[in-house]
Scaffold this active site. Structure first.
Site, PDB file in Angstrom:
ATOM      1  N   HIS A 122       0.812  -1.227   0.000  1.00 27.56           N
ATOM      2  CA  HIS A 122       0.000   0.000   0.000  1.00 27.56           C
ATOM      3  C   HIS A 122       0.841   1.270   0.000  1.00 27.56           C
ATOM      4  O   HIS A 122       0.343   2.345   0.351  1.00 27.56           O
ATOM      5  CB  HIS A 122      -0.961   0.009   1.204  1.00 27.56           C
ATOM      6  CG  HIS A 122      -2.019  -1.054   1.123  1.00 27.56           C
ATOM      7  ND1 HIS A 122      -2.725  -1.502   2.232  1.00 27.56           N
ATOM      8  CD2 HIS A 122      -2.497  -1.765   0.069  1.00 27.56           C
ATOM      9  CE1 HIS A 122      -3.582  -2.444   1.854  1.00 27.56           C
ATOM     10  NE2 HIS A 122      -3.475  -2.624   0.552  1.00 27.56           N
ATOM     11  N   CYS A 160       9.921  17.938 -12.565  1.00 28.61           N
ATOM     12  CA  CYS A 160       9.224  18.653 -13.657  1.00 28.61           C
ATOM     13  C   CYS A 160       8.678  20.010 -13.222  1.00 28.61           C
ATOM     14  O   CYS A 160       8.228  20.790 -14.059  1.00 28.61           O
ATOM     15  CB  CYS A 160       8.105  17.791 -14.232  1.00 28.61           C
ATOM     16  SG  CYS A 160       6.640  17.705 -13.168  1.00 28.61           S
TER      17      CYS A 160
HETATM   18  C1  BJW Z   1      -3.245  -5.811  16.954  1.00 25.67           C
HETATM   19  C2  BJW Z   1      -2.798  -4.932  17.892  1.00 25.67           C
HETATM   20  C3  BJW Z   1      -1.655  -5.312  18.560  1.00 25.67           C
HETATM   21  C4  BJW Z   1      -4.523  -4.057  17.101  1.00 25.67           C
HETATM   22  N1  BJW Z   1      -1.092  -6.448  18.263  1.00 25.67           N
HETATM   23  N2  BJW Z   1      -2.748  -6.946  16.626  1.00 25.67           N
HETATM   24  C5  BJW Z   1     -15.583  -1.657  -4.427  1.00 25.67           C
HETATM   25  C6  BJW Z   1     -15.003  -0.532  -5.027  1.00 25.67           C
HETATM   26  C7  BJW Z   1     -13.613  -0.388  -5.086  1.00 25.67           C
HETATM   27  C8  BJW Z   1     -12.804  -1.348  -4.548  1.00 25.67           C
HETATM   28  C9  BJW Z   1     -13.385  -2.453  -3.956  1.00 25.67           C
HETATM   29  C10 BJW Z   1     -14.743  -2.611  -3.902  1.00 25.67           C
HETATM   30  N3  BJW Z   1     -15.027  -3.776  -3.255  1.00 25.67           N
HETATM   31  C11 BJW Z   1     -13.879  -4.340  -2.895  1.00 25.67           C
HETATM   32  C12 BJW Z   1     -12.870  -3.551  -3.317  1.00 25.67           C
HETATM   33  C13 BJW Z   1     -11.440  -3.812  -3.116  1.00 25.67           C
HETATM   34  C14 BJW Z   1     -10.877  -2.908  -2.049  1.00 25.67           C
HETATM   35  C15 BJW Z   1     -11.280  -3.475  -0.705  1.00 25.67           C
HETATM   36  O1  BJW Z   1     -10.651  -4.334  -0.134  1.00 25.67           O
HETATM   37  N4  BJW Z   1     -12.364  -2.977  -0.116  1.00 25.67           N
HETATM   38  C16 BJW Z   1     -12.879  -3.551   1.138  1.00 25.67           C
HETATM   39  C17 BJW Z   1     -12.782  -2.515   2.259  1.00 25.67           C
HETATM   40  C18 BJW Z   1     -14.276  -4.024   0.875  1.00 25.67           C
HETATM   41  N5  BJW Z   1      -9.442  -2.925  -2.255  1.00 25.67           N
HETATM   42  C19 BJW Z   1      -8.866  -2.017  -3.025  1.00 25.67           C
HETATM   43  O2  BJW Z   1      -9.470  -1.093  -3.537  1.00 25.67           O
HETATM   44  C20 BJW Z   1      -7.407  -2.216  -3.285  1.00 25.67           C
HETATM   45  N6  BJW Z   1      -7.149  -2.156  -4.687  1.00 25.67           N
HETATM   46  C21 BJW Z   1      -7.679  -3.019  -5.541  1.00 25.67           C
HETATM   47  O3  BJW Z   1      -8.367  -3.944  -5.206  1.00 25.67           O
HETATM   48  O4  BJW Z   1      -7.356  -2.737  -6.835  1.00 25.67           O
HETATM   49  C22 BJW Z   1      -8.031  -3.416  -7.888  1.00 25.67           C
HETATM   50  C23 BJW Z   1      -7.603  -2.706  -9.158  1.00 25.67           C
HETATM   51  C24 BJW Z   1      -6.896  -3.407 -10.105  1.00 25.67           C
HETATM   52  C25 BJW Z   1      -6.525  -2.757 -11.294  1.00 25.67           C
HETATM   53  C26 BJW Z   1      -6.852  -1.409 -11.480  1.00 25.67           C
HETATM   54  C27 BJW Z   1      -7.543  -0.717 -10.503  1.00 25.67           C
HETATM   55  C28 BJW Z   1      -7.929  -1.367  -9.330  1.00 25.67           C
HETATM   56  C29 BJW Z   1      -6.586  -1.101  -2.637  1.00 25.67           C
HETATM   57  C30 BJW Z   1      -6.716  -1.117  -1.159  1.00 25.67           C
HETATM   58  C31 BJW Z   1      -5.991   0.089  -0.580  1.00 25.67           C
HETATM   59  C32 BJW Z   1      -6.139   0.167   0.934  1.00 25.67           C
HETATM   60  N7  BJW Z   1      -5.588   1.372   1.365  1.00 25.67           N
HETATM   61  C33 BJW Z   1      -5.490   1.654   2.798  1.00 25.67           C
HETATM   62  C34 BJW Z   1      -4.887   3.064   2.956  1.00 25.67           C
HETATM   63  C35 BJW Z   1      -3.395   3.001   2.592  1.00 25.67           C
HETATM   64  C36 BJW Z   1      -2.699   4.266   2.933  1.00 25.67           C
HETATM   65  C37 BJW Z   1      -2.846   4.613   4.387  1.00 25.67           C
HETATM   66  O5  BJW Z   1      -2.274   3.932   5.263  1.00 25.67           O
HETATM   67  O6  BJW Z   1      -3.573   5.573   4.669  1.00 25.67           O
HETATM   68  O7  BJW Z   1      -4.655   0.682   3.441  1.00 25.67           O
HETATM   69  S1  BJW Z   1      -7.044   1.476   3.679  1.00 25.67           S
HETATM   70  C38 BJW Z   1      -6.319   0.794   5.151  1.00 25.67           C
HETATM   71  O8  BJW Z   1      -6.733  -0.593   5.340  1.00 25.67           O
HETATM   72  C39 BJW Z   1      -4.811   0.744   4.877  1.00 25.67           C
HETATM   73  C40 BJW Z   1      -4.426  -0.553   5.515  1.00 25.67           C
HETATM   74  O9  BJW Z   1      -3.184  -0.993   4.988  1.00 25.67           O
HETATM   75  C41 BJW Z   1      -5.581  -1.448   5.191  1.00 25.67           C
HETATM   76  C42 BJW Z   1      -5.714  -2.654   6.071  1.00 25.67           C
HETATM   77  O10 BJW Z   1      -5.897  -2.269   7.402  1.00 25.67           O
HETATM   78  P1  BJW Z   1      -5.247  -3.134   8.560  1.00 25.67           P
HETATM   79  O11 BJW Z   1      -3.783  -3.014   8.526  1.00 25.67           O
HETATM   80  O12 BJW Z   1      -5.796  -4.506   8.530  1.00 25.67           O
HETATM   81  O13 BJW Z   1      -5.770  -2.337   9.865  1.00 25.67           O
HETATM   82  P2  BJW Z   1      -7.107  -2.564  10.694  1.00 25.67           P
HETATM   83  O14 BJW Z   1      -7.280  -1.390  11.561  1.00 25.67           O
HETATM   84  O15 BJW Z   1      -8.238  -2.931   9.833  1.00 25.67           O
HETATM   85  O16 BJW Z   1      -6.813  -3.872  11.567  1.00 25.67           O
HETATM   86  C43 BJW Z   1      -5.821  -3.885  12.576  1.00 25.67           C
HETATM   87  C44 BJW Z   1      -5.803  -5.279  13.196  1.00 25.67           C
HETATM   88  O17 BJW Z   1      -4.748  -5.316  14.140  1.00 25.67           O
HETATM   89  C45 BJW Z   1      -7.095  -5.652  13.956  1.00 25.67           C
HETATM   90  O18 BJW Z   1      -7.467  -6.984  13.624  1.00 25.67           O
HETATM   91  C46 BJW Z   1      -6.697  -5.562  15.424  1.00 25.67           C
HETATM   92  O19 BJW Z   1      -7.344  -6.534  16.236  1.00 25.67           O
HETATM   93  C47 BJW Z   1      -5.223  -5.858  15.346  1.00 25.67           C
HETATM   94  N8  BJW Z   1      -4.446  -5.227  16.397  1.00 25.67           N
HETATM   95  N9  BJW Z   1      -3.700  -3.827  17.921  1.00 25.67           N
HETATM   96  C48 BJW Z   1      -1.626  -7.245  17.304  1.00 25.67           C
HETATM   97  N10 BJW Z   1      -1.141  -4.507  19.528  1.00 25.67           N
END
Ligand code: BJW
Length: 227
Positions: A106, A136
């Site tokens: 990401h 640029c």
């Molecule tokens: C602990 C702890 C401790 C706490 N110890 N554990 C409809 C329209 C458009 C797209 C889609 C759609 N339907 C589905 C999609 C796909 C979409 C998607 O997944 N959507 C879902 C939400 C439904 N995905 C995308 O759009 C991706 N791209 C894609 O699919 O492209 C297709 C494509 C192909 C070709 C051309 C064009 C397109 C892109 C996804 C981008 C996600 N971006 C973000 C922001 C990044 C920048 C930023 O950081 O701001 O990424 S969103 C956010 O979520 C961020 C994270 O990396 C990501 C995941 O979150 P994460 O890390 O899991 O955090 P949490 O908070 O959810 O969970 C934390 C966990 O830790 C919990 O379980 C806690 O219990 C635990 N925890 N403390 C251990 N101490």
């Protein structure tokens, strides 16, 4: 080729003081995801999104890697060439802990992308000030991170590694976002042994051979010490 692939998410950095997304005190409580993590949100209010990431960049720079980041770096040091970290985190804490093989699916908050000339570069400072692109001159820099609806980075490289690994571990992620969340299925299909190390269990843990619940700094060091 890596024997061990580790997918990490916001939970591994939580104990470094970096906010997760989906917890009750997570970033999505204060910010609408559509406003700050989509190309449409950026087009609608560029200043808001630049400020959001400027603040996240400052938080990442101020944070220190924790015992879980360090344990994974030490694992790689013990098994050179055998460990690949695929991180969803943009904070750079794996590298700062000493991990060398890290893929940022990401993107990285400390990097900027010029949408005029397509150059990617170290972030030259706060982007809310709209500094010119060093290449640029256009004032069209954005954070080099992946928003919803945008293609993730290095997916072919990641699939290649996951398809060949023997061990696939998921650390500190809710598994709510694809394609990262789908990698465990690829690993299983390839015959890898899979593990979830997370604060709490996912709704469906059937893809994991091992589930170890607890804070990352408590559960990751003893887990990796076995390898
Ligand atoms: C602990 C702890 C401790 C706490 N110890 N554990 C409809 C329209 C458009 C797209 C889609 C759609 N339907 C589905 C999609 C796909 C979409 C998607 O997944 N959507 C879902 C939400 C439904 N995905 C995308 O759009 C991706 N791209 C894609 O699919 O492209 C297709 C494509 C192909 C070709 C051309 C064009 C397109 C892109 C996804 C981008 C996600 N971006 C973000 C922001 C990044 C920048 C930023 O950081 O701001 O990424 S969103 C956010 O979520 C961020 C994270 O990396 C990501 C995941 O979150 P994460 O890390 O899991 O955090 P949490 O908070 O959810 O969970 C934390 C966990 O830790 C919990 O379980 C806690 O219990 C635990 N925890 N403390 C251990 N101490």
């Amino acid at each position: 080729m890596a024997g061990i692939v580790v997918l990490t998410g916001a939970g591994i950095s939580a104990e470094s003081g970096i906010r997760t997304f989906r917890a009750s005190d997570g970033l999505w409580e204060d910010h609408r995801v559509e406003d700050v993590a989509t190309p449409e949100g950026f087009a609608a209010d560029r200043a808001r999104v630049q400020s959001f990431y400027d603040e996240r960049r400052r938080a990442a720079r101020a944070a220190q890697p924790n015992a879980a980041h360090h344990a994974l770096a030490e694992l790689e040091a013990r098994h050179p060439g055998e460990v690949l970290i695929v991180t969803q985190n943009i904070d750079g804490l794996h590298e700062r802990a000493g991990s060398a093989r890290v893929v940022h699916i990401h993107g990285e908050v400390d990097r900027a992308w010029c949408t005029t000339c397509d150059e990617r570069m170290p972030c030259p400072g706060d982007l809310a000030a709209e500094p010119p692109c060093p290449r640029c001159g256009a004032r069209s820099l954005r954070p080099d991170v992946v928003w919803f609806g945008e293609p993730v980075y290095a997916l072919d490289e990641i699939y290649d590694a996951v398809s060949l690994c023997r061990w696939f571990w998921v650390v500190g992620t809710s598994g709510a976002v694809t394609p990262a969340a789908s990698l465990v299925a690829v690993a299983r299909e390839a015959g890898a042994r899979t593990a979830l190390l997370n604060l709490d269990a996912h709704d469906d843990t059937s893809m994991f051979d091992d589930v170890v619940l607890g804070p990352a700094t408590t559960v990751v060091p003893p887990w990796v010490a076995r390898f």
